[in-house]
Motif scaffolding. Sequence first.
Motif, PDB file in Angstrom:
ATOM      1  N   GLU A  52      65.434 -61.245  30.596  1.00  0.00           N
ATOM      2  CA  GLU A  52      64.786 -61.851  31.754  1.00  0.00           C
ATOM      3  C   GLU A  52      63.426 -61.235  32.027  1.00  0.00           C
ATOM      4  O   GLU A  52      62.535 -61.890  32.561  1.00  0.00           O
ATOM      5  CB  GLU A  52      65.687 -61.711  32.986  1.00  0.00           C
ATOM      6  N   THR A  53      63.269 -59.964  31.685  1.00  0.00           N
ATOM      7  CA  THR A  53      61.993 -59.278  31.888  1.00  0.00           C
ATOM      8  C   THR A  53      61.371 -58.953  30.536  1.00  0.00           C
ATOM      9  O   THR A  53      62.079 -58.711  29.554  1.00  0.00           O
ATOM     10  CB  THR A  53      62.183 -57.980  32.690  1.00  0.00           C
ATOM     11  N   ASP A  78      60.193 -56.449  28.848  1.00  0.00           N
ATOM     12  CA  ASP A  78      60.117 -54.992  28.768  1.00  0.00           C
ATOM     13  C   ASP A  78      60.498 -54.473  27.388  1.00  0.00           C
ATOM     14  O   ASP A  78      60.831 -53.314  27.221  1.00  0.00           O
ATOM     15  CB  ASP A  78      61.030 -54.355  29.818  1.00  0.00           C
TER      16      ASP A  78
END
Length: 266
Positions: free
Chosen positions: A211-212, A214
């Motif tokens: 979702e991110t 990173d």
Amino acid sequence: MACAVHGEYILINDEKGKKMYKLSIFAGAVAGVMIAGAAQNTFAHTRLNVPAATEGTRSINYVVIGHACGEDKRVLGTSVVFPNGLDSTILVDGAPHTGPVTDFLTNYGNNAQLLFDRSVFEASDEITDSNGNVVGFWAGGGAGVPNHLNALIPMRLTAARIEPTSCAQSVKVSVSIANICELTGVDGFGEGVVDLWTHNNIGSSYDRVSETDDGPASFTISRDVASNPLPENCGEGVAVEIRPSAAQLDRDMPIRINGQQVWPQP
């Protein structure tokens, strides 16, 4: 000297007699667990051992593999790709930049060289473009890296010089890494099979499902303001980021030996 534990005290016998010291054993144990946890979390992701450098410097650096794809897995190999700077995405303070990488770096390209080392994996080689420039490297073979241990893949890394006329205060290079725990095709990718430390929105077969955004490791080049000051019209300067294209990842992430692709399996 001898000692014995009594509740939260340690009783120490020495030549001068018995002395009792309240050492708060429980607090010490908690601190030890926290320190151990922090040490493990430092490299929970796969990252560069030294993630930043001043422009123009060269040093020995490492890709640090923090864990495998699960408790019962081993990392069988890894593939590492740096943006080639040719069809890369360039962001300036988060906004797309349509010019070339040379707007910000004077000698970008061929900045990473793999160092030969068989302490982790049996085989390794550099990944090069059509001009012979190094754009990444791979390593694999052998017993593999257990999930609970870290591993270091050595390289020599040069921080490119920042273009003097640019307003770049720093340039972050996104480094895409795949840690392989099972040999499959792309359609077999998933949890427990491969850990993709990549962007989640590039559009390649190697995008991280997250979702991110990173995933990628990074290497940030800082401007040497003493020898290469910002132009007067730049204010505090801008932050530049270089990301690989989907086409480059699909081309350069696979591992090939003597021209034959061994991962992902065709």
